[in-house]
Design an enzyme around this catalytic site. Structure first.
Site, PDB file in Angstrom:
ATOM      1  N   ASP A   9      -4.106  -9.384  52.559  1.00  0.00           N
ATOM      2  CA  ASP A   9      -3.185 -10.222  53.322  1.00  0.00           C
ATOM      3  C   ASP A   9      -1.844  -9.481  53.359  1.00  0.00           C
ATOM      4  O   ASP A   9      -1.560  -8.645  52.498  1.00  0.00           O
ATOM      5  CB  ASP A   9      -3.047 -11.568  52.602  1.00  0.00           C
ATOM      6  CG  ASP A   9      -1.925 -12.414  53.168  1.00  0.00           C
ATOM      7  OD1 ASP A   9      -1.938 -12.681  54.377  1.00  0.00           O
ATOM      8  OD2 ASP A   9      -1.028 -12.787  52.395  1.00  0.00           O
ATOM      9  N   LEU A  10      -1.019  -9.775  54.346  1.00  0.00           N
ATOM     10  CA  LEU A  10       0.274  -9.088  54.452  1.00  0.00           C
ATOM     11  C   LEU A  10       1.438  -9.905  53.889  1.00  0.00           C
ATOM     12  O   LEU A  10       1.972  -9.590  52.839  1.00  0.00           O
ATOM     13  CB  LEU A  10       0.558  -8.691  55.906  1.00  0.00           C
ATOM     14  CG  LEU A  10      -0.328  -7.568  56.477  1.00  0.00           C
ATOM     15  CD1 LEU A  10       0.071  -7.254  57.910  1.00  0.00           C
ATOM     16  CD2 LEU A  10      -0.258  -6.310  55.612  1.00  0.00           C
ATOM     17  N   ASP A  11       1.821 -10.964  54.582  1.00  0.00           N
ATOM     18  CA  ASP A  11       3.021 -11.712  54.188  1.00  0.00           C
ATOM     19  C   ASP A  11       2.836 -12.413  52.844  1.00  0.00           C
ATOM     20  O   ASP A  11       1.854 -13.127  52.633  1.00  0.00           O
ATOM     21  CB  ASP A  11       3.375 -12.733  55.270  1.00  0.00           C
ATOM     22  CG  ASP A  11       3.772 -12.052  56.572  1.00  0.00           C
ATOM     23  OD1 ASP A  11       4.880 -11.512  56.630  1.00  0.00           O
ATOM     24  OD2 ASP A  11       2.944 -12.030  57.499  1.00  0.00           O
ATOM     25  N   GLY A  44      -3.003 -13.035  59.304  1.00  0.00           N
ATOM     26  CA  GLY A  44      -2.802 -14.025  60.356  1.00  0.00           C
ATOM     27  C   GLY A  44      -1.897 -13.503  61.451  1.00  0.00           C
ATOM     28  O   GLY A  44      -1.837 -14.079  62.531  1.00  0.00           O
ATOM     29  N   LYS A 194     -10.643 -15.869  57.618  1.00  0.00           N
ATOM     30  CA  LYS A 194     -10.559 -14.492  57.134  1.00  0.00           C
ATOM     31  C   LYS A 194     -11.862 -14.016  56.477  1.00  0.00           C
ATOM     32  O   LYS A 194     -12.218 -12.844  56.591  1.00  0.00           O
ATOM     33  CB  LYS A 194      -9.403 -14.353  56.149  1.00  0.00           C
ATOM     34  CG  LYS A 194      -8.024 -14.385  56.795  1.00  0.00           C
ATOM     35  CD  LYS A 194      -6.942 -14.094  55.768  1.00  0.00           C
ATOM     36  CE  LYS A 194      -5.566 -14.013  56.423  1.00  0.00           C
ATOM     37  NZ  LYS A 194      -4.521 -13.624  55.448  1.00  0.00           N
ATOM     38  N   ASP A 217      -2.098 -15.021  49.017  1.00  0.00           N
ATOM     39  CA  ASP A 217      -1.104 -15.906  48.397  1.00  0.00           C
ATOM     40  C   ASP A 217      -1.067 -17.307  48.984  1.00  0.00           C
ATOM     41  O   ASP A 217      -0.504 -18.211  48.367  1.00  0.00           O
ATOM     42  CB  ASP A 217       0.290 -15.290  48.522  1.00  0.00           C
ATOM     43  CG  ASP A 217       0.828 -15.347  49.946  1.00  0.00           C
ATOM     44  OD1 ASP A 217       1.951 -15.843  50.140  1.00  0.00           O
ATOM     45  OD2 ASP A 217       0.127 -14.916  50.880  1.00  0.00           O
TER      46      ASP A 217
END
Length: 270
Positions: A9-11, A44, A194, A217
């Site tokens: 995941d990124l953020d 996302g 995902k 997260d």
């Protein structure tokens, strides 16, 4: 150690609070790739907001955007690319009934296109504040079914609007609610999550679920962390995500939590 598929995941996870990659994170993920592991971004975010991060990491692997509605390899034609779209009639209904749904901004996206009913408010940085004429969302400009619909609503109406949309279109869509100060509903095609993108990429590389490690997260990471062999929640993750995970990073996303965890777990040279 057998080859691992590392899904990120990124953020709030791979990116720090400034929404950027630290040098430590870049070096660690490149070291993991050089050691033979597969590093894949599962986010996302739309493609336009993830491609720079992909390029900074010098990845050549598939990436999933819009929580898995689009899975592709950037900068190349890939026979395995897939996209799940939403019928544009839903967008037209939202456009016609913006007041009824308390919509402050309506945007639709695809891999290479972005349309919105107007520029984004100054307080909302995820979308362009000014848009070109050919980016204005109208029944005429919406020529194909989009991959994602994003709506900014008045905060007090967030749950009401979500329930209204699920009542009318629940057979066709999934709705995610963004964390943070803005009330944002993100709509993708029914069944998108995902975990499905992760499974698809793992099958492509012939990697068993037991050899997938995922980091996340927030609520949209739940199915992914539950699906993989080793689901890792960030120290800064929500209680729900920590409850699903197999492990929790010692450090948060602002202190290279992913990088430090992988260095130890994969025994990467420092």
């Amino acid at each position: 150690m057998e080859k691992q598929l590392i899904t990120l995941d990124l953020d709030g996870t791979t990116l720090n609070q400034a929404s950027s990659l630290s040098n430590t994170t870049i070096k660690t993920l490149q070291a993991a790739s050089n050691a033979g592991h597969i590093v894949s971004i599962i986010t996302g975010r739309p493609y336009r907001m993830a491609v720079d991060i992909y390029d900074q990491l010098q990845l050549k692997t598939p990436m999933a955007n819009f929580n898995g509605a689009l899975t592709h390899i950037p900068h190349q034609s890939w026979a395995g690319e897939y996209r799940r779209s939403i019928n544009k009639s839903i967008v037209l209904d939202l456009l016609k009934n913006k007041d009824k749904y308390h919509i402050e901004l309506l945007a639709v996206e695809d891999k290479d296109s972005y349309l919105a009913d107007h520029g984004s408010p100054a307080s909302f940085d995820f979308f362009p504040h000014t848009i070109a004429k050919n980016q204005i969302l109208t029944p005429e400009s919406l020529r194909k079914n989009p991959t994602s619909i994003t709506i900014l609503v008045e905060p007090r109406y967030e749950n009401q609007v979500k329930n209204q949309l699920l009542h009318h279109y629940g057979d066709f869509i999934e709705i995610g609610v963004w964390g943070g100060p803005n009330s944002v509903l993100e709509i993708v095609s029914k069944g998108i999550q995902k975990a499905k993108a992760v499974s698809y990429i793992a099958n492509y590389y012939g990697i068993d679920r037991s050899n997938i490690i995922a980091f996340g997260d927030e609520h949209n990471d739940a199915e992914m962390l539950d699906f993989v062999g080793r689901g890792v929640a960030m120290k800064n993750a929500t209680p729900q995500i920590k409850g699903i995970a197999n492990d929790i990073t010692e450090f948060d996303n602002d202190h290279d939590g992913v990088a430090r965890y992988l260095t130890q777990y994969l025994k990467l040279a420092q």
